[in-house]
Structures are given as structure tokens and as C-alpha cells.
Design a protein around this motif. Structure first.
Motif, PDB file in Angstrom:
ATOM      1  N   GLN A 131      10.051   4.642  -0.445  1.00 19.26           N
ATOM      2  CA  GLN A 131       8.921   3.747  -0.656  1.00 19.26           C
ATOM      3  C   GLN A 131       7.622   4.448  -0.290  1.00 19.26           C
ATOM      4  N   ALA A 132       6.565   3.956  -0.910  1.00 19.05           N
ATOM      5  CA  ALA A 132       5.206   4.360  -0.544  1.00 19.05           C
ATOM      6  C   ALA A 132       4.479   3.115  -0.059  1.00 19.05           C
ATOM      7  N   ARG A 133       3.958   3.185   1.143  1.00 19.88           N
ATOM      8  CA  ARG A 133       3.250   2.059   1.734  1.00 19.88           C
ATOM      9  C   ARG A 133       1.773   2.439   1.872  1.00 19.88           C
ATOM     10  N   ILE A 134       0.918   1.636   1.225  1.00 22.60           N
ATOM     11  CA  ILE A 134      -0.512   1.922   1.190  1.00 22.60           C
ATOM     12  C   ILE A 134      -1.219   0.833   1.974  1.00 22.60           C
ATOM     13  N   THR A 135      -2.009   1.243   2.954  1.00 19.90           N
ATOM     14  CA  THR A 135      -2.788   0.318   3.774  1.00 19.90           C
ATOM     15  C   THR A 135      -4.261   0.707   3.700  1.00 19.90           C
ATOM     16  N   LEU A 136      -5.112  -0.280   3.892  1.00 18.04           N
ATOM     17  CA  LEU A 136      -6.558  -0.046   3.855  1.00 18.04           C
ATOM     18  C   LEU A 136      -6.994   0.644   5.142  1.00 18.04           C
ATOM     19  N   ASP A 137      -7.758   1.728   4.983  1.00 22.68           N
ATOM     20  CA  ASP A 137      -8.324   2.445   6.131  1.00 22.68           C
ATOM     21  C   ASP A 137      -9.690   1.838   6.420  1.00 22.68           C
ATOM     22  N   GLU A 187      -1.583  -8.084   2.500  1.00 20.86           N
ATOM     23  CA  GLU A 187      -0.390  -7.305   2.740  1.00 20.86           C
ATOM     24  C   GLU A 187      -0.547  -5.885   2.204  1.00 20.86           C
ATOM     25  N   GLU A 188       0.136  -4.975   2.878  1.00 21.77           N
ATOM     26  CA  GLU A 188       0.108  -3.599   2.424  1.00 21.77           C
ATOM     27  C   GLU A 188       0.786  -3.471   1.067  1.00 21.77           C
ATOM     28  N   ILE A 189       0.404  -2.468   0.336  1.00 17.65           N
ATOM     29  CA  ILE A 189       1.001  -2.213  -0.983  1.00 17.65           C
ATOM     30  C   ILE A 189       2.291  -1.425  -0.775  1.00 17.65           C
ATOM     31  N   VAL A 190       3.391  -1.979  -1.216  1.00 13.58           N
ATOM     32  CA  VAL A 190       4.695  -1.332  -1.083  1.00 13.58           C
ATOM     33  C   VAL A 190       5.208  -1.015  -2.491  1.00 13.58           C
ATOM     34  N   LEU A 191       5.389   0.257  -2.772  1.00 13.81           N
ATOM     35  CA  LEU A 191       5.835   0.708  -4.083  1.00 13.81           C
ATOM     36  C   LEU A 191       7.140   1.467  -3.924  1.00 13.81           C
ATOM     37  N   ASP A 192       8.114   1.161  -4.752  1.00 15.83           N
ATOM     38  CA  ASP A 192       9.375   1.894  -4.759  1.00 15.83           C
ATOM     39  C   ASP A 192       9.179   3.214  -5.493  1.00 15.83           C
ATOM     40  N   LEU A 193       9.546   4.294  -4.838  1.00 15.75           N
ATOM     41  CA  LEU A 193       9.409   5.615  -5.451  1.00 15.75           C
ATOM     42  C   LEU A 193      10.553   5.845  -6.434  1.00 15.75           C
ATOM     43  N   ASP A 232      -0.057   1.723 -11.977  1.00 12.68           N
ATOM     44  CA  ASP A 232      -1.416   1.280 -12.304  1.00 12.68           C
ATOM     45  C   ASP A 232      -1.828   0.200 -11.308  1.00 12.68           C
ATOM     46  N   LEU A 233      -2.723   0.552 -10.407  1.00 12.72           N
ATOM     47  CA  LEU A 233      -3.242  -0.378  -9.394  1.00 12.72           C
ATOM     48  C   LEU A 233      -4.702  -0.736  -9.655  1.00 12.72           C
ATOM     49  N   SER A 234      -5.122  -0.659 -10.917  1.00 11.05           N
ATOM     50  CA  SER A 234      -6.541  -0.846 -11.232  1.00 11.05           C
ATOM     51  C   SER A 234      -7.043  -2.229 -10.840  1.00 11.05           C
ATOM     52  N   ARG A 235      -6.161  -3.241 -10.841  1.00 12.66           N
ATOM     53  CA  ARG A 235      -6.600  -4.598 -10.543  1.00 12.66           C
ATOM     54  C   ARG A 235      -6.607  -4.897  -9.047  1.00 12.66           C
ATOM     55  N   HIS A 236      -6.130  -3.981  -8.229  1.00 14.21           N
ATOM     56  CA  HIS A 236      -6.082  -4.256  -6.799  1.00 14.21           C
ATOM     57  C   HIS A 236      -7.491  -4.161  -6.215  1.00 14.21           C
ATOM     58  N   PRO A 237      -7.842  -5.047  -5.284  1.00 12.13           N
ATOM     59  CA  PRO A 237      -9.208  -5.021  -4.728  1.00 12.13           C
ATOM     60  C   PRO A 237      -9.505  -3.785  -3.890  1.00 12.13           C
ATOM     61  N   TRP A 238      -8.495  -2.982  -3.527  1.00 15.64           N
ATOM     62  CA  TRP A 238      -8.757  -1.781  -2.749  1.00 15.64           C
ATOM     63  C   TRP A 238      -9.111  -0.578  -3.604  1.00 15.64           C
ATOM     64  N   VAL A 239      -9.175  -0.718  -4.911  1.00 13.67           N
ATOM     65  CA  VAL A 239      -9.476   0.428  -5.771  1.00 13.67           C
ATOM     66  C   VAL A 239     -10.852   0.985  -5.420  1.00 13.67           C
ATOM     67  N   LEU A 266     -11.584   2.358  -2.577  1.00 15.09           N
ATOM     68  CA  LEU A 266     -11.792   2.306  -1.132  1.00 15.09           C
ATOM     69  C   LEU A 266     -10.841   3.272  -0.433  1.00 15.09           C
ATOM     70  N   PRO A 267     -11.193   3.731   0.764  1.00 18.40           N
ATOM     71  CA  PRO A 267     -10.300   4.642   1.494  1.00 18.40           C
ATOM     72  C   PRO A 267      -9.035   3.927   1.962  1.00 18.40           C
ATOM     73  N   VAL A 268      -7.912   4.569   1.755  1.00 18.79           N
ATOM     74  CA  VAL A 268      -6.619   4.023   2.142  1.00 18.79           C
ATOM     75  C   VAL A 268      -5.814   5.118   2.833  1.00 18.79           C
ATOM     76  N   ARG A 269      -4.687   4.717   3.411  1.00 23.90           N
ATOM     77  CA  ARG A 269      -3.737   5.648   4.005  1.00 23.90           C
ATOM     78  C   ARG A 269      -2.377   5.398   3.373  1.00 23.90           C
ATOM     79  N   VAL A 270      -1.730   6.489   2.957  1.00 24.47           N
ATOM     80  CA  VAL A 270      -0.454   6.414   2.248  1.00 24.47           C
ATOM     81  C   VAL A 270       0.632   6.968   3.163  1.00 24.47           C
ATOM     82  N   GLU A 271       1.664   6.168   3.360  1.00 23.53           N
ATOM     83  CA  GLU A 271       2.794   6.567   4.189  1.00 23.53           C
ATOM     84  C   GLU A 271       4.055   6.524   3.324  1.00 23.53           C
ATOM     85  N   LEU A 272       4.768   7.637   3.263  1.00 24.50           N
ATOM     86  CA  LEU A 272       6.004   7.736   2.486  1.00 24.50           C
ATOM     87  C   LEU A 272       7.186   7.568   3.421  1.00 24.50           C
ATOM     88  N   LEU A 273       8.198   6.825   2.968  1.00 22.49           N
ATOM     89  CA  LEU A 273       9.377   6.529   3.771  1.00 22.49           C
ATOM     90  C   LEU A 273      10.605   6.673   2.896  1.00 22.49           C
TER      91      LEU A 273
END
Length: 857
Positions: A331-337, A355-361, A379-386, A388-395
Motif C-alpha cells: 500500500q501507499a499511504r499519503i498524508t498532508l504535510d 482520512e489519509e489516501i490509501v492506495l493498493d500498489l 488519477d488523484l486530480s479531484r482530491h483537495p490535496w492536489v 499541496l505538500p504531502v508525505r508518502v509512506e510505502l508499506l
């Protein structure tokens, strides 16, 4: 407890008692639900106990006894499953409804009612408070209903009673069950002795995710074993009573043999560490194995580079993952920085919890998951964080449940790029609205600013209407309290508006060409990537080709007019191949990083095309004056239809006032809760009678004939939109005929409805004809030469045919002041407003509005 906020407070004892009665009622309903769901289970259980107590099972013999026990157990399981499926657990609301239904007047639900009429009337308020007090007294006297456990409707043959009688008879008269012998799979019975002769067997079962087979352990198995972590070892001994022992140091719990049946002992334990397994008989080792543990390593995952944006706007994130037995999921977990966000404008307020963005890799479909190298495309174009700075964590996870986590990586969330400034402004308001509901007033103000002067900002009427719709919905929702669902709907509407603004209406080649030029120019200024520039260049080439084809077709249609114009100097022309060379040079400069040179060459291309449009515009203007005159006559018809509708309404108003009883108007206007309800209908009282229904019908017929003559003078439609506009005019004529018939019959209400439909159809038809004329005017623009793409230089014009000023700048001799038609139209509107303001029979609200218009203008 659903007690209304306006109800008087009960005493603590009364409220506690009511809640207790609700709980008792719910318990009674639970008992009813359990009884109705599981009475077959209890019936079968009682029948089985009675059958066993009277010795029926022992009389069947070992084979049939085993079958009977199996059938009984299967039936019991099925009945329990069916009962659980039918079980409907009552809620507290069901208990309240049942308790309330048992009371006269349903007092509990009445406590949650609110007063509908007379909120400001003290007498009505006092009466309402007394009503709530009576309802509270009735609710305090509620008593829980007893459970209804009758099952006669569900058990018409009284099987439950038969089973109960059988159990009672067994308890009173049965002498005790006889021993039961059950048949074993080998053919003997449970009491038969096991074949003599001690023996053992053992096997090691690795976890399924390792892909290793089960290993059978015998006396001749190699004494050294390499087993994966989590392998289960089973040792089973048959035949000997005592004398056998198991020793092991691999599980950490010192497992030993346990009797599982007569003459059978078994032990099962996992492999947690390296050690030894030994089986002893009377102190002597008969089998033993040295085990070496193969540890299960946790998975590893890491990003490959930073987040990137594809040409379509989708996010691309490469990653690599590995595991000794295969990666199960990632998974990729994206949170707003939030600390890195530029907190300005609409981002000043604290953001709402999101909620954080959780995407299945992506993972391989089958096999090969030990080493994974893939790219996440989302495609995350509609997300309000587009943006903006974020942090991506891979798990990453393996089948053993172990996790592998990569260090969070900073970045900016990519999305679709918008080059149109208006689209970017709308998207900024969408982002602010999704950032926090507190920004609703700010977004409302900004949308009003954006849509204040639509002619100067919007080139697409559809986009303007969508923006106004979003503004109205936001205003309504803000008044009632903007909730998350409504906020998301408005944000989606703003997204669609931005798409319409960015993509535009590309139905004709000229509009497509202009849009492609603007998008490419914005991309060059904003530092677009090579993929985006290549995509925009391809769009510009296709638009250029379509536009040149239209110029060629227009030149063929206007050959006579082109022949009368002076021919250009062949040495001063520009061919279509040269245009393609200019496009190639623009792309080469943009891809090589020379953005300024590419921008300058693009501006030269735009000036060239503008000159081509001015040259072609000289022809094809003769037929536009007739069309403009036709549009003016249609607009006059619409105004006359509006006046006729006003006169019809005044006649209806006059008839209504004549039919009313004396004093009825003041009584209706003074009713509480309906202030001024009939004010509009009382304005015409005492006025002189207007035109009769017959005279109105004659005027309506004259307007219908006028519209029929105008329709006959219209040319054949040139576009699909023109055909629809003529259909609208046909519909307007039919509605006028229907209004005429209603007026002749004295049905003024029906006539007004038909006249409103006729005016709406007229407006749509005029709008459609205007768009068709505009498209034809655009199509008539082109070059004055024989071949498309050719320019000419004459006298004081440059090689591209542009007029040169004193310093070589482009000049314009066109008078930019308003023309006579515009001034005449403004004077007509002013006279019409002044005329209507003098008609005292109109409602006061309308007259006030007309006077304010006169004062303003």
C-alpha cells in the motif's frame, strides 16, 4: 428517549421509569424474536433427548446409530443456521414505537413534535406547553408490554408440544439409556480394541505461502532437517499404553504426547527455533531429528524516485518490493504535510479532518512476487490535496503478517494541470471549500466576483451557467447549514465547471485553434513537461489542419467575391508547408528549453492567423444584414407577446377581484402565518376594465400569423443547432394557437400557461438562430487569396497584410464606440421601463423594481 426539546422536563423519577419500561419492552421483543427463530431447534433437541432416553439409539446398532447421530447433528446445525438468518434483532426505536402504540394518543412521539403555527403567539405557545405536559404525564404512566410467545401460527401441527410431552414422559418413565456402540470408519466399534503392535508416524507441514510440500518423517528420514519458520510438526503413536515419550526443543513450550482416543496419542507443535525432536520408548530413542530453522524475513519496499505527473494528470510512483517467499500486498499511504503548506488565502483556517489516501500498489497476478518492480498510476486530480505538500509512506505485507515500511518521503501531490486562468481560479475556490466549511462565505464572495461580468471572463455560456448554479446552491446550503454531502456536491459541480472552461466548446475549427494556441502559450509560460508540450503541439496541428480545410471550403463557396478582390503578390505569400515548418520549429524550441523563442514564434503564428481571419471576413458580410433584420423582428414579436401576457394577467386579476366577497381580501391578508398572501391580487381593485378576452384572442392570432410569416422567410438550416431553433419557433407558433383558443373560451389561466410556453420557445429559437448566425459568420472568415494560408502586402501593409502604424505597430481604424444599433436598443429598453412604471395596475413590488431601474440608469 425521543423527547422534544420544547417539551417540559419530566421529573428524574418519571424519565427514569419511562426508560426502564422501554428497556423491558425491548427485552420482551428480544424474547419474541428468539422464540420465533429457534423454536425448531428446541423442538428437535427435545425429540432427540426423548429418543435417546427411551433407548432408541441403542436399538439401532453401531452402524445405524452413527448415521442417526450424524443426521441429528446436521439437522441441528441447519436449524440453528436458518434461525440465525431469520433472527431480526429489535432496536430501541422499535421498542419505543411499540410502547407508544399501546398508549392513547401516542404521547412519546408527540413529545418530539414542534409547533407548526403560531410560534410568535403567546396563547398558542401556552396551549402547546399544556399539550406537552399532558403527553409527558401519559408517557410517564407507560407500562412495558409482555412478550407474545405464541407460536400457533408458525407451528400449526403443535410439534413443539409433542416434543415437550415426550421429554416429560422420558423424565418420568424412562429407566436410563443403554450403552451405545458407534461404528468406526475401519469397520469396528468404539469399544473394540485397537490392533496390537506399537507404531508411530510423523510429518512436518510448512506454511502454504512457502510453496514447500509436506515432509513425511519416518525412521529412515535424514536426521537433519531444514524447516521454514511456522512449520507444524505432528507426531502420533498407536497401540502402546504408556512407555512412549516425546522430547522437543523447537517450539519453546516442551510439547508432549496426549491421548486423543483409546490407544492413540498425538502431539502437534510449531517450529519456532532450531533444536531437536526425539521420540522415546521406555527411555530409548526410536526416532530423532535435528531441526535447523529457516527464518521468515520481513518484506522490504522502497520508492523509485519522486512522485511524477503523467501527461493525463495521473500520479506515477515507482517502487520496488521483495520478500523471501513473496510479497502478499503493498500500500501507499499519503498524508498532508501541514507544516509545509503555504497557509495563505483560503488555507489560513484550520483544515477539516480528512482520512489519509490509501492506495493498493500493483502486484503480479501470479507468481514472481519475490522481487517486484512496478509503477503505481492513480488519477488523484479531484482530491483537495492536489498541488499541496504531502508525505508518502510505502508499506508491504507478506503472508506471515510481517510488515515492511519505507521511510516517509515528502513531495507534492500531482494532478491534472489547468492552463486556463479562469479554470485555475474556479479550482482554487473548490479546494478552499473542501479545505474547510468555514471558507463557504469566502468562496461565495469569490464566485460572485468571478461571475460578476461574464462577458469579460467567460467565453463558454455553459461554464457560466454552471458557475452560477454552484453559487446559488452554495448560498442556499449556507443558509440552512452546509453539510459535508452538499459541500461535496457543490465541489463536484465546480470541478465540472473548470473542465468546461479548460476544454471549452470545440465544435468548430476556429475555436479549437484558438483554444489550442492559448493552452500551448500557457504551457510554455508555466514550464510544462516535454510530454505535455508534445500533446499540446499535436492538438495545435490537428486544429490547424481543420481550420485550413474550412478556409479552403469557404474560398470555394465565395469564388465570385474572391475574384473581385486584388490578388496577392506570389512572393509575399505563406504556404501551408511553411506553416507546418513553423509548428515544427515551435516544438523544437520548446523541447530544447528555449521557451522565450518558442513563445515569440507562437505569437507570430497567432498574428498570421488573425490576418487570415480578417482577409476572409471581407467576404460573406452581405448576407448578415438580412439575418440581423430577421432577428430584430423576432425579438419584436417576443416583446409583443410579453405585453399580451401582461394584459392577459391584468384581465385575470380584474375578474378575480370582481368575484371576491366584500371584506374577504382583508381577512385573507390578516391571517396568521400568511402575511400578504393575496397582496398581488388586490392591486387592480378599483381600476378601469382592460381588454376583453375576445380582444386578447384577436391580438394573439395576429401575433401567431406574424410569427408564421417570419418562419417562412427563414433560410434552410445550415447546422443541427439551426434545425433545433426552427423547431422551437414551430413550437412557439403552436403554443400561440393554443393560447388563442383558451382566450376565446375564457380560460385565462390556461392562456397564460400557453403564452409562457410560447415565450420560452421563442427565446430558445432566437438564441439558436443567433448561435447559427455567429457560426456562419466565423466560417465566412478566411484569406483573400486563391489558396488558404496566403497573405498579401499592399501599400502600407506588412507582408502578412496587417496595417502598419507610424512605428511599425499594428493599428486599427475600427471605431470602438457603441454603434447606432446599440444606442437605439438601449433607448428602447429605457422607454419600455418608463412605460411599465407608469401602469399603476402592476403589483407594488414590480413598480418599486422599475422605479429603482429608472433611478439607477
Amino acid at each position: 428517549m425521543p423527547i422534544g426539546t420544547e417539551a417540559p422536563r419530566n421529573s428524574g423519577h418519571g424519565e427514569a421509569r419511562l426508560r426502564q419500561q422501554i428497556r423491558r419492552t425491548r427485552l420482551a421483543m428480544m424474547a419474541e424474536a428468539m422464540t420465533r427463530a429457534y423454536w425448531p431447534v428446541t423442538t428437535l433437541g427435545m425429540a432427540g433427548i426423548a429418543f435417546w432416553a427411551f433407548g432408541g439409539l441403542a436399538s439401532l446398532g453401531p452402524d445405524l446409530s452413527l448415521v442417526a447421530v450424524g443426521v441429528f447433528g446436521l439437522g441441528l446445525v441447519l436449524l440453528i443456521a436458518l434461525g440465525t438468518r431469520r433472527l431480526e434483532w429489535p432496536s430501541e426505536a422499535d421498542a419505543v414505537a411499540r410502547l407508544d402504540a399501546a398508549l392513547p394518543g401516542r404521547p412519546i412521539s408527540s413529545l418530539s413534535d414542534t409547533i407548526a403555527v403560531g410560534r410568535d403567539d403567546p396563547g398558542a405557545q401556552a396551549l402547546w406547553q399544556r399539550h406537552l405536559e399532558r403527553m409527558a404525564e401519559r408517557a410517564a404512566a407507560a407500562r412495558a408490554s409482555r412478550p407474545d410467545l405464541r407460536l400457533s401460527g408458525r407451528d400449526p401441527y403443535a410439534l413443539r408440544l409433542v416434543a415437550l410431552v415426550a421429554v416429560v414422559a422420558a423424565a418420568l418413565f424412562a429407566r436410563g439409556p443403554a450403552p451405545v456402540e458407534l461404528a468406526l470408519p475401519g469397520g469396528g466399534t468404539a469399544s473394540a480394541p485397537v490392533a496390537a503392535g506399537p507404531s508411530f508416524e510423523a510429518w512436518a507441514n510448512p506454511p502454504a505461502y512457502t510453496g514447500r510440500p509436506t515432509l513425511y518423517l519416518a525412521a529412515d528420514t535424514p536426521p537433519r532437517l531444514d524447516l521454514p519458520q511456522g512449520t507444524e510438526v505432528t507426531v502420533r503413536v498407536y497401540g502402546a499404553e504408556g512407555g512412549h515419550a516425546l522430547t522437543e526443543t523447537v517450539s519453546g513450550a516442551a510439547a508432549g504426547l496426549q491421548a486423543i482416543a483409546e490407544g492413540i496419542s498425538s502431539a502437534t507443535f510449531p517450529i519456532a527455533s532450531s533444536g531437536r525432536i526425539a521420540l522415546l520408548e521406555n527411555g530409548s530413542e526410536i526416532a530423532g531429528w535435528d531441526v535447523t530453522l529457516i527464518p521468515d524475513q520481513p518484506p522490504r519496499i522502497a520508492p523509485e524516485g519522486d512522485m511524477a505527473r503523467a501527461a493525463s494528470g495521473a500520479m506515477e510512483l515507482g517502487f520496488t518490493a521483495s520478500d523471501d517467499y513473496g510479497v502478499a500486498s503493498a500500500q501507499a499511504r499519503i498524508t498532508l504535510d501541514l507544516d509545509e503548506v503555504d497557509r495563505r488565502h483560503g488555507l489560513v483556517v484550520a483544515p477539516e479532518e480528512r482520512e489519509e489516501i490509501v492506495l493498493d500498489l500493483p502486484m503480479p497476478f501470479s507468481g514472481g512476487s519475490e522481487e517486484v518492480a512496478e509503477t503505481l498510476v492513480e488519477d488523484l486530480s479531484r482530491h483537495p490535496w492536489v498541488g499541496l505538500p504531502v508525505r508518502v509512506e510505502l508499506l508491504a505485507l507478506d503472508d506471515a503478517g510481517q510488515e515492511g515500511v519505507a521511510a516517509p518521503a515528502p513531495g507534492t501531490l500531482p494532478g491534472r494541470r489547468f492552463f486556463d486562468p479562469l479554470a485555475r481560479a474556479i479550482l482554487e475556490q473548490r479546494r478552499d471549500l473542501l479545505w474547510s466549511v468555514e471558507n463557504a462565505d469566502r468562496v461565495d464572495m469569490m464566485l460572485r466576483v468571478i461571475t460578476h461580468a461574464p462577458d469579460d471572463v467567460f467565453t463558454n455560456p455553459t461554464a457560466y451557467m454552471m458557475a452560477r448554479m454552484a453559487l446559488r446552491r452554495l448560498g442556499y446550503a449556507t443558509e440552512d447549514g452546509l453539510d459535508a454531502a452538499e459541500r461535496d456536491d457543490i465541489a463536484e459541480l465546480l470541478w465540472q465547471t473548470a473542465l468546461v472552461v479548460e476544454d471549452g466548446s470545440l465544435s468548430d475549427a476556429r475555436e479549437r485553434l484558438r483554444r489550442a494556441q492559448d493552452r500551448l502559450s500557457d504551457a510554455l509560460r508555466n514550464g510544462a513537461t516535454e510530454e505535455e508540450i508534445a500533446e499540446l503541439m499535436q492538438e495545435l496541428r490537428e486544429a490547424m489542419q481543420d481550420y485550413m480545410q474550412q478556409l479552403a471550403q469557404e474560398a470555394m463557396r465565395n469564388q465570385d467575391q474572391m475574384a473581385q478582390q486584388p490578388q496577392p503578390d506570389p512572393s509575399m505569400t505563406l504556404s501551408q508547408d511553411q506553416l507546418q515548418q513553423m509548428l515544427d520549429e515551435i516544438q523544437r524550441l520548446a523541447e530544447s528549453g528555449q521557451q522565450e523563442q518558442a513563445q515569440a514564434l507562437l505569437e507570430q503564428l497567432q498574428q498570421l492567423l488573425e490576418n487570415l481571419q480578417m482577409q476572409m471576413a471581407q467576404g460573406g458580410q452581405n448576407g448578415q444584414q438580412q439575418g440581423q433584420q430577421m432577428m430584430q423582428e423576432l425579438q419584436d414579436t417576443l416583446r409583443q407577446q410579453q405585453d399580451l401576457a401582461d394584459d392577459s394577467f391584468q384581465e385575470l386579476q380584474r375578474q378575480f377581484n370582481q368575484n371576491r366577497q366584500p371584506g374577504q381580501q382583508g381577512q385573507q391578508q390578516g391571517q396568521p402565518g400568511q402575511p400578504g398572501q393575496q397582496q398581488g391580487l388586490g392591486q387592480g381593485q378599483g381600476q378601469t376594465p382592460g381588454m376583453s378576452a375576445e380582444q386578447l384572442a384577436q391580438r394573439q392570432e395576429a401575433l401567431r400569423q406574424m410569427l408564421d410569416q417570419l418562419r417562412g422567410q427563414l433560410p434552410s438550416p445550415g447546422t443541427e443547432g439551426g434545425a433545433e431553433a426552427r423547431d422551437q419557433l414551430d413550437d412557439a407558433e403552436r403554443q400561440m394557437g393554443g393560447a388563442r383558443d383558451s382566450l376565446e373560451q375564457g380560460d385565462l389561466d390556461g392562456a397564460l400557461d400557453r403564452q409562457a410556453d410560447a415565450m420560452e420557445a421563442l427565446r430558445e429559437g432566437i438564441r439558436g438562430l443567433g448561435e447559427e448566425m455567429q457560426q456562419q459568420a466565423q466560417q465566412n472568415q478566411g484569406d483573400a487569396g486563391d489558396q488558404p494560408g496566403e497573405g498579401m502586402a499592399r501599400d502600407d501593409r506588412d507582408p502578412l497584410g496587417r496595417p502598419s502604424g507610424a512605428r511599425g505597430n499594428i493599428r486599427s481604424d475600427e471605431n470602438l464606440l457603441p454603434g447606432q444599433d446599440m444606442m437605439r436598443r438601449a433607448q428602447e429598453l429605457f422607454d419600455e421601463i418608463r412605460r411599465r412604471s407608469g401602469e399603476q395596475s402592476r403589483p407594488d413590488e414590480e413598480l418599486d423594481y422599475l422605479r429603482r431601474l429608472l433611478d439607477r440608469f
